[in-house]
Design an enzyme around this catalytic site. Structure first.
Site, PDB file in Angstrom:
ATOM      1  N   ARG A  40       0.851  -1.176   0.000  1.00 34.14           N
ATOM      2  CA  ARG A  40       0.000   0.000   0.000  1.00 34.14           C
ATOM      3  C   ARG A  40       0.894   1.235   0.000  1.00 34.14           C
ATOM      4  O   ARG A  40       1.963   1.239   0.627  1.00 34.14           O
ATOM      5  CB  ARG A  40      -0.926   0.024   1.223  1.00 34.14           C
ATOM      6  CG  ARG A  40      -2.107  -0.917   1.118  1.00 34.14           C
ATOM      7  CD  ARG A  40      -3.128  -0.439   0.084  1.00 34.14           C
ATOM      8  NE  ARG A  40      -4.299  -1.285   0.001  1.00 34.14           N
ATOM      9  CZ  ARG A  40      -4.434  -2.317  -0.819  1.00 34.14           C
ATOM     10  NH1 ARG A  40      -3.432  -2.639  -1.626  1.00 34.14           N
ATOM     11  NH2 ARG A  40      -5.546  -3.016  -0.845  1.00 34.14           N
ATOM     12  N   GLU A  58      -3.467   7.757  -4.482  1.00 37.88           N
ATOM     13  CA  GLU A  58      -3.854   7.255  -5.807  1.00 37.88           C
ATOM     14  C   GLU A  58      -5.177   7.882  -6.260  1.00 37.88           C
ATOM     15  O   GLU A  58      -6.088   8.082  -5.442  1.00 37.88           O
ATOM     16  CB  GLU A  58      -4.003   5.727  -5.758  1.00 37.88           C
ATOM     17  CG  GLU A  58      -2.705   5.010  -5.483  1.00 37.88           C
ATOM     18  CD  GLU A  58      -2.856   3.497  -5.491  1.00 37.88           C
ATOM     19  OE1 GLU A  58      -3.898   2.989  -5.967  1.00 37.88           O
ATOM     20  OE2 GLU A  58      -1.930   2.823  -5.029  1.00 37.88           O
ATOM     21  N   HIS A  61      -0.926   0.466 -10.161  1.00 44.59           N
ATOM     22  CA  HIS A  61      -1.632  -0.470  -9.277  1.00 44.59           C
ATOM     23  C   HIS A  61      -2.100  -1.714 -10.046  1.00 44.59           C
ATOM     24  O   HIS A  61      -3.290  -2.009 -10.144  1.00 44.59           O
ATOM     25  CB  HIS A  61      -2.825   0.203  -8.599  1.00 44.59           C
ATOM     26  CG  HIS A  61      -3.196  -0.439  -7.293  1.00 44.59           C
ATOM     27  ND1 HIS A  61      -3.595   0.277  -6.190  1.00 44.59           N
ATOM     28  CD2 HIS A  61      -3.216  -1.743  -6.902  1.00 44.59           C
ATOM     29  CE1 HIS A  61      -3.869  -0.544  -5.192  1.00 44.59           C
ATOM     30  NE2 HIS A  61      -3.634  -1.775  -5.600  1.00 44.59           N
TER      31      HIS A  61
END
Length: 333
Positions: free
Chosen positions: A238, A267, A285
């Site tokens: 993360r 993000e 991602h």
């Protein structure tokens, strides 16, 4: 057909068609990001939510949607959900672990090899017409075979990354809150280390810890300062596990050799300072982004809902105590 489900993103069509036999679906297409206010508005009158790891399901959402009974998360991480608020309201939360392990481990290795051998940097150079041919000193990268890999977080994905590292004859150090059984350490060729030793000795540091308040900015100035100047940081966990601004400075000042990132603090925003750096590989991602994995994630997310609707215990419960409490209440205990 009295169950009403909000699906925040269009996932595998076949799985959604299966769910439509058991519930009425409100499926949202082509929406990249939600605000809490938008979710609240769309979730009114719904008793179930199928969301993704980018949807902010905070206390505000939970308090504003009194009919909500279950949140089926399409993803393994659930730090975007206020679990305490959901549990307090008796809302069941489920996720989709296991199925994305191998895909994420594969991507970790793709990023590690890419940043070590400067593949993306070289790709840009070729596309821009700046390659002038082979030279002995041209774009020398870093060997991977025989080096030391430090893995922080030794869950399913961390262990899958370690299995792949054995093919590169690497010395593998790991740090985790709980030490693995000796038999697993021997099987995978692992050596348990404290985080300081791991950072100081590793040529590559790969992050696989979940995001919690305890792991927020786990990698900051102190930790980056302990790494070798020749070392690389890989993050497929993360974004907020790493202090992004501190990492940028470390890369700019060449305090570490490079980084490969699949996740970011805010993000989909990626700082321009990162984008301008040549010693960084940036992926959008992609950890679980294979056709096979995304379909399997959809299947689990739908199955969790189907089990709940049928009065069965969902297979992947995050807050199992809520299910147990509800079961006891239904049994009159």
């Amino acid at each position: 057909m009295n169950h009403q489900v909000l699906v925040t993103h269009e996932i595998d069509r076949q799985m959604l068609e299966r769910l439509q036999t058991e519930a009425e679906l409100d499926i949202v297409s082509n929406k990249a990001a939600w605000t809490q206010e938008e979710i609240i508005q769309r979730l009114q009158g719904k008793d179930a939510l199928l969301c993704t790891v980018t949807d902010p399901i905070g206390e505000k959402v939970i308090e504003a949607c009194p009919r909500l009974q279950i949140i089926s998360n399409y993803g393994v991480g659930y730090n975007h959900i206020d679990l305490e608020a959901a549990s307090k309201r008796g809302i069941v939360v489920t996720n989709t672990p296991d199925v994305l392990t191998e895909a994420t481990a594969d991507l970790t290795w793709a990023l590690l090899l890419d940043v070590a051998r400067r593949v993306t940097e070289g790709d840009r150079l070729v596309r821009q017409g700046r390659w002038r041919g082979w030279e002995p000193s041209f774009m020398q990268g870093t060997e991977v075979t025989g080096k030391t890999l430090g893995i922080i977080g030794m869950g399913r994905i961390g262990r899958a990354v370690a299995r792949r590292a054995r093919g590169f004859a690497m010395n593998i150090l790991y740090y985790s809150r709980t030490r693995l059984p000796l038999a697993i350490e021997r099987e995978l060729g692992l050596q348990f280390a404290n985080i300081d030793s791991l950072l100081a000795e590793s040529d590559f540091v790969s992050l696989h810890t979940p995001y919690t308040p305890a792991t927020h900015h786990l990698i900051g100035a102190r930790e980056l300062g302990q790494m070798k100047e020749s070392a690389f940081l890989i993050n497929t966990a993360r974004g907020a596990v790493v202090d992004e601004q501190v990492l940028i400075r470390a890369l700019q000042e060449k305090k570490i050799a490079g980084a490969a990132l699949d996740v970011y603090e805010r993000e989909p925003l990626v700082p321009n300072e990162l984008i301008r750096l040549d010693n960084v590989v940036l992926a959008p991602h992609l950890g679980s982004a294979t056709k096979e994995t995304r379909r399997a994630m959809a299947e689990l997310a739908v199955q969790n809902l189907a089990d709940y609707f049928a009065g069965k215990k969902p297979r992947y419960l995050v807050n199992e105590e809520v299910w147990e409490m509800r079961s006891r209440r239904l049994q009159g205990k």
